[in-house]
Motif scaffolding. Structure first.
Motif, mmCIF file in Angstrom:
data_model
loop_
_atom_site.group_PDB
_atom_site.id
_atom_site.type_symbol
_atom_site.label_atom_id
_atom_site.label_comp_id
_atom_site.label_asym_id
_atom_site.label_seq_id
_atom_site.Cartn_x
_atom_site.Cartn_y
_atom_site.Cartn_z
ATOM 1 N N GLU A 1 87.976 92.105 -8.089
ATOM 2 C CA GLU A 1 89.087 90.917 -8.218
ATOM 3 C C GLU A 1 89.127 90.327 -9.525
ATOM 4 O OE1 GLU A 1 90.794 89.425 -4.614
ATOM 5 O OE2 GLU A 1 91.059 91.601 -3.952
ATOM 6 N N LYS A 2 88.373 89.981 -9.387
ATOM 7 C CA LYS A 2 88.197 88.469 -10.468
ATOM 8 C C LYS A 2 87.022 88.663 -11.306
ATOM 9 C CE LYS A 2 89.896 85.146 -6.954
ATOM 10 N NZ LYS A 2 89.943 84.239 -6.313
ATOM 11 N N ALA A 3 86.551 88.455 -12.117
ATOM 12 C CA ALA A 3 85.797 87.958 -13.561
ATOM 13 C C ALA A 3 85.246 86.546 -13.619
ATOM 14 C CB ALA A 3 86.514 88.144 -14.953
ATOM 15 N N ILE A 4 83.903 86.257 -13.491
ATOM 16 C CA ILE A 4 83.270 84.377 -13.221
ATOM 17 C C ILE A 4 82.389 84.517 -14.571
ATOM 18 C CG2 ILE A 4 81.636 83.278 -11.948
ATOM 19 C CD1 ILE A 4 81.172 86.027 -9.521
ATOM 20 N N ILE A 5 83.203 83.129 -14.724
ATOM 21 C CA ILE A 5 83.276 83.407 -16.341
ATOM 22 C C ILE A 5 81.904 81.730 -16.506
ATOM 23 C CG2 ILE A 5 84.386 82.042 -18.942
ATOM 24 C CD1 ILE A 5 84.745 85.559 -17.832
ATOM 25 N N ASN A 6 81.170 81.552 -17.344
ATOM 26 C CA ASN A 6 80.960 80.484 -17.103
ATOM 27 C C ASN A 6 81.787 79.580 -18.310
ATOM 28 O OD1 ASN A 6 78.703 78.672 -17.803
ATOM 29 N ND2 ASN A 6 77.304 79.774 -17.905
ATOM 30 N N VAL A 7 81.639 78.412 -18.577
ATOM 31 C CA VAL A 7 82.384 77.749 -19.961
ATOM 32 C C VAL A 7 81.629 76.560 -20.092
ATOM 33 C CG1 VAL A 7 84.310 79.109 -19.700
ATOM 34 C CG2 VAL A 7 84.287 76.772 -18.342
ATOM 35 N N GLY A 8 80.195 76.461 -18.894
ATOM 36 C CA GLY A 8 79.507 75.472 -19.933
ATOM 37 C C GLY A 8 79.683 74.284 -18.969
ATOM 38 N N LEU A 9 80.440 74.396 -17.901
ATOM 39 C CA LEU A 9 81.177 73.024 -16.762
ATOM 40 C C LEU A 9 79.778 73.114 -15.315
ATOM 41 C CD1 LEU A 9 84.906 73.238 -17.185
ATOM 42 C CD2 LEU A 9 83.150 71.393 -18.212
ATOM 43 N N LYS A 10 80.073 72.244 -14.601
ATOM 44 C CA LYS A 10 79.390 72.294 -13.336
ATOM 45 C C LYS A 10 79.233 73.505 -12.795
ATOM 46 C CE LYS A 10 77.510 68.877 -9.750
ATOM 47 N NZ LYS A 10 78.572 67.888 -8.776
ATOM 48 N N SER A 11 80.358 73.965 -12.526
ATOM 49 C CA SER A 11 80.681 74.762 -11.961
ATOM 50 C C SER A 11 81.394 76.424 -12.211
ATOM 51 C CB SER A 11 81.655 74.549 -10.973
ATOM 52 O OG SER A 11 82.505 74.116 -10.966
ATOM 53 N N GLU A 12 80.644 77.581 -12.345
ATOM 54 C CA GLU A 12 81.852 78.505 -13.131
ATOM 55 C C GLU A 12 83.196 78.517 -12.733
ATOM 56 O OE1 GLU A 12 78.544 81.161 -11.821
ATOM 57 O OE2 GLU A 12 77.600 81.189 -13.228
ATOM 58 N N GLY A 13 84.095 79.209 -13.439
ATOM 59 C CA GLY A 13 85.144 79.516 -13.258
ATOM 60 C C GLY A 13 85.292 81.006 -12.704
ATOM 61 N N PHE A 14 86.834 80.624 -12.187
ATOM 62 C CA PHE A 14 86.917 82.533 -11.791
ATOM 63 C C PHE A 14 89.105 82.864 -12.505
ATOM 64 C CE2 PHE A 14 85.035 80.995 -8.461
ATOM 65 C CZ PHE A 14 84.168 81.702 -7.822
ATOM 66 N N HIS B 1 85.891 74.536 -6.947
ATOM 67 C CA HIS B 1 86.077 76.210 -8.050
ATOM 68 C C HIS B 1 86.555 75.519 -9.016
ATOM 69 C CE1 HIS B 1 86.138 78.769 -3.949
ATOM 70 N NE2 HIS B 1 84.206 78.475 -4.968
ATOM 71 N N THR B 2 86.374 75.659 -10.070
ATOM 72 C CA THR B 2 87.078 75.688 -11.750
ATOM 73 C C THR B 2 88.231 76.592 -11.426
ATOM 74 O OG1 THR B 2 85.174 74.786 -13.083
ATOM 75 C CG2 THR B 2 86.724 75.577 -13.868
ATOM 76 N N LEU B 3 89.069 76.125 -12.690
ATOM 77 C CA LEU B 3 89.985 77.678 -12.165
ATOM 78 C C LEU B 3 90.207 77.438 -14.074
ATOM 79 C CD1 LEU B 3 92.574 77.163 -9.628
ATOM 80 C CD2 LEU B 3 91.158 78.188 -9.571
ATOM 81 N N LEU B 4 90.290 78.807 -13.613
ATOM 82 C CA LEU B 4 90.465 79.737 -15.387
ATOM 83 C C LEU B 4 91.748 80.346 -15.776
ATOM 84 C CD1 LEU B 4 87.058 79.673 -16.567
ATOM 85 C CD2 LEU B 4 88.527 77.868 -17.168
ATOM 86 N N SER B 5 91.999 80.531 -17.273
ATOM 87 C CA SER B 5 92.968 81.142 -17.310
ATOM 88 C C SER B 5 92.987 81.789 -19.191
ATOM 89 C CB SER B 5 94.973 80.455 -17.030
ATOM 90 O OG SER B 5 95.483 81.165 -17.803
ATOM 91 N N ARG B 6 92.768 83.479 -18.917
ATOM 92 C CA ARG B 6 92.761 84.193 -19.800
ATOM 93 C C ARG B 6 94.635 84.171 -20.328
ATOM 94 N NH1 ARG B 6 90.380 86.015 -25.232
ATOM 95 N NH2 ARG B 6 91.304 87.772 -25.322
ATOM 96 N N GLU B 7 95.223 84.505 -19.769
ATOM 97 C CA GLU B 7 96.823 84.650 -20.068
ATOM 98 C C GLU B 7 97.214 83.331 -20.537
ATOM 99 O OE1 GLU B 7 98.956 87.233 -20.359
ATOM 100 O OE2 GLU B 7 97.142 88.342 -19.290
#
Length: 557
Positions: free
Chosen positions: A34-47, A81-87
């Motif tokens: 369902e998800k991709a785990i993305i590391n953007v250099g913050l304390k926690s990874e995003g989904f 959790h860190t929340l990210l958005s590709r769209e």
């Protein structure tokens, strides 16, 4: 500890400077269903949901280890959790690109995906823009359907980030492109020249053709030599067509085009191919209230006026006689080659029933008919061939009666024996009679007793002004009081009584009105005249009679 104090301090400082909505570059660490785990250099990874990484075909666009641009929605969703958005990242990036394009007046491309009130929706990447109807084309366009699903070029003319509203103009791009092309094209346009263009728009009255910066009007009457009810029957938006310039107004920038003019006119020498009186076959191509158009040749139509459709139903609707596509026999009545008009007749391609009747019957013939209608002036009856004949009131009965009395004995559908009085095929009139089948006492009586004859009669009515004298059964005359005697009489009833027999002279006969005038005082003059004639025939020496003797003989009779 897994992290040094300096690393923790650096991360903490980075997180303080990062706010929701910022674009970040991240690495795809791993993926599940369902998800991709993305590391953007913050304390926690995003989904991020995998749905945001799928293309239009539903296939994933990323693999582990890919570096992608994402937008930060939340550093901590409450669960660490860190929340990210590709769209959202795509939208932010596209918004910035469109803003830059608007400022630099750079052309953008998009696909027309739908229509809304007043215009169209256009997808420019992941952004939906609004294209107002007034900005679709350099000319007003009522129907935008021809752009559905098409890629277009436009300029961004307005952006409102708060309302997420972007307005674009296709017209602006076309004006810029056309301005340069128009100048070059204008110099080459001339009447009679053949040019190529693209069908840009269709209207009820014709089609607009883009000649490459200049629009020309191809009127519906110039599309084909054949009848065209709507341009869409022959043309579609986007069609590439070759046309001829019929007229060109450089000042008003108006160009009239013709398509049918590229081929020879079928009307040339039409009078030789279709002379007046020629019988041909055609196909009904159009129906109107006043007649039917019949296609005789490819591109040549003629009009059969409703009065020329049938011999006996001149006022019926054309649809009663023919249908669209029906093949009919016609006769050419008139040809106006210069006006492209031909008058035709269907009825004259058939036998004229009036002439046929005239050929089969004669005056005086007896014929059986049926009453079709009863009017104030007579009876209309049906005759062979579907035509009508008229029995005038004056030809129904010998008796003098009112119109109501005469027709009261007849009803619609009643069969009658009649005699033909007159046939006029040219005027389409046939006169018939009923009373002529029987003898007329009036005519018979006055064929023997002419004007000036002395006859006997009986008084049937009398008043001060005069008397009605019955001369024979059903035949009467009128004796005025002034015609009773040479002496002045004020009241006829003082001299004459009912049933008294008198001798009178017939002084006037009106056969049409069936009126007869009588005189008693003229009797003496008539007798004297008769005696004089008789005296002239006889010689006095032969018989010894004198004129006085003859007059006395007459008076003694």
């Amino acid at each position: 500890m897994s992290e040094s104090f300096s690393e923790l301090f650096e991360n903490s400082e980075t997180q303080q400077n990062v706010k929701p909505g910022v674009l970040l570059m991240g690495t795809v660490v791993s993926m599940n269903r369902e998800k991709a785990i993305i590391n953007v250099g913050l304390k926690s990874e995003g989904f991020i949901s995998l749905n945001e990484f799928k293309d239009v075909k539903g296939e994933l666009e990323i693999t582990e280890g890919d570096v992608v641009e994402v937008a930060l929605e939340s550093i901590d969703d409450g669960l660490g959790h860190t929340l990210l958005s590709r769209e959202k990242a795509k939208r932010i990036k596209m918004w910035r690109e469109l803003e830059a394009a608007m400022n630099s007046k750079e052309v953008v491309r998009g696909f027309v995906t739908g229509s809304v009130k007043g215009g169209l929706t256009v997808d420019i990447g992941v952004i939906k823009a609004f294209l107002p109807g007034s900005l679709v084309d350099v000319r007003p366009v009522k129907d935008f359907d021809f752009l559905q699903g098409q890629e277009i070029e436009a300029l961004v003319i307005k952006m409102d980030e708060v309302r997420n509203n972007i307005v674009i103009s296709r017209k602006a791009v076309m004006q810029e492109v056309n301005s340069a092309d128009r100048e070059a094209l204008i110099e080459t346009l001339e009447t009679g020249k053949e040019v190529e263009g693209i069908v840009k728009n269709l209207a009820d009255y014709g089609a607009f053709i883009d000649l490459g910066g200049v629009d020309g009007l191809l009127h519906i009457t110039d599309i084909s030599w054949q009848r065209v009810n709507h341009p869409s029957e022959r043309l579609s938006i986007g069609d590439k067509v070759k046309v001829k310039i019929l007229s060109y107004d450089k000042e008003k920038m108006r160009v009239s085009l013709g398509l049918k003019q590229l081929t020879p006119s079928p009307w040339d020498n039409i009078s030789e191919r279709l002379p007046i009186g020629k019988k041909v076959t055609g196909v009904v191509s159009n129906l109107t209230d006043y007649g039917a158009f019949v296609r005789i040749e490819e591109g040549v139509e003629g009009l059969v006026h409703v009065s020329e459709m049938d011999w006996t139903n001149a006022n019926a609707r054309p649809s009663k006689f023919v249908k669209l596509g029906q093949e009919v026999d016609i006769v050419v009545l008139d040809v106006q080659e210069s006006k492209h008009r031909i008058s035709l007749s269907m009825k004259q391609a058939k036998e004229n029933p009036w002439e046929a009747f005239e050929g089969n019957y004669n005056r005086g013939d007896n014929i059986n008919v049926a009453i079709k209608s009863i009017t104030d002036f007579g009876l209309f009856v049906g005759l062979p061939g579907g035509i009508d004949g008229l029995i005038h009131l004056a030809d129904i009965s010998w008796e003098k009666q009112s119109a109501d009395q005469i027709v009261s004995n007849y009803s619609k559908g009643q069969e009658l024996d009649v005699v033909i009085l007159n046939i006029d095929a040219e005027k389409e009139r046939i006169s018939l009679g009923i009373k002529q089948l029987t003898s007329d006492n009036f005519t018979q009586y006055f064929s023997k007793n002419t004007k000036g004859s002395i006859v006997k009669g009986s008084v049937t009515e009398v008043d001060a002004k005069g008397a009605v004298i019955e001369l024979a059964e059903g035949i009467t005359g009128y004796l005025k009081v002034s015609e009773i005697s040479q002496d002045r009489i004020e009241d006829a009833s003082t001299i004459l009584k009912q049933s008294v027999e008198v001798e009178v002279v017939i002084t006037q006969i009106d056969r049409r009105a069936r009126k007869v005038s009588l005189s008693m005082k003229e009797k003496e003059s008539v007798e004297e005249k008769a005696a004089m004639e008789n005296y002239k025939k006889q010689s006095p020496e032969s018989n010894g009679s004198t004129l006085g003797d003859l007059l006395n003989e007459v008076k003694d009779k």
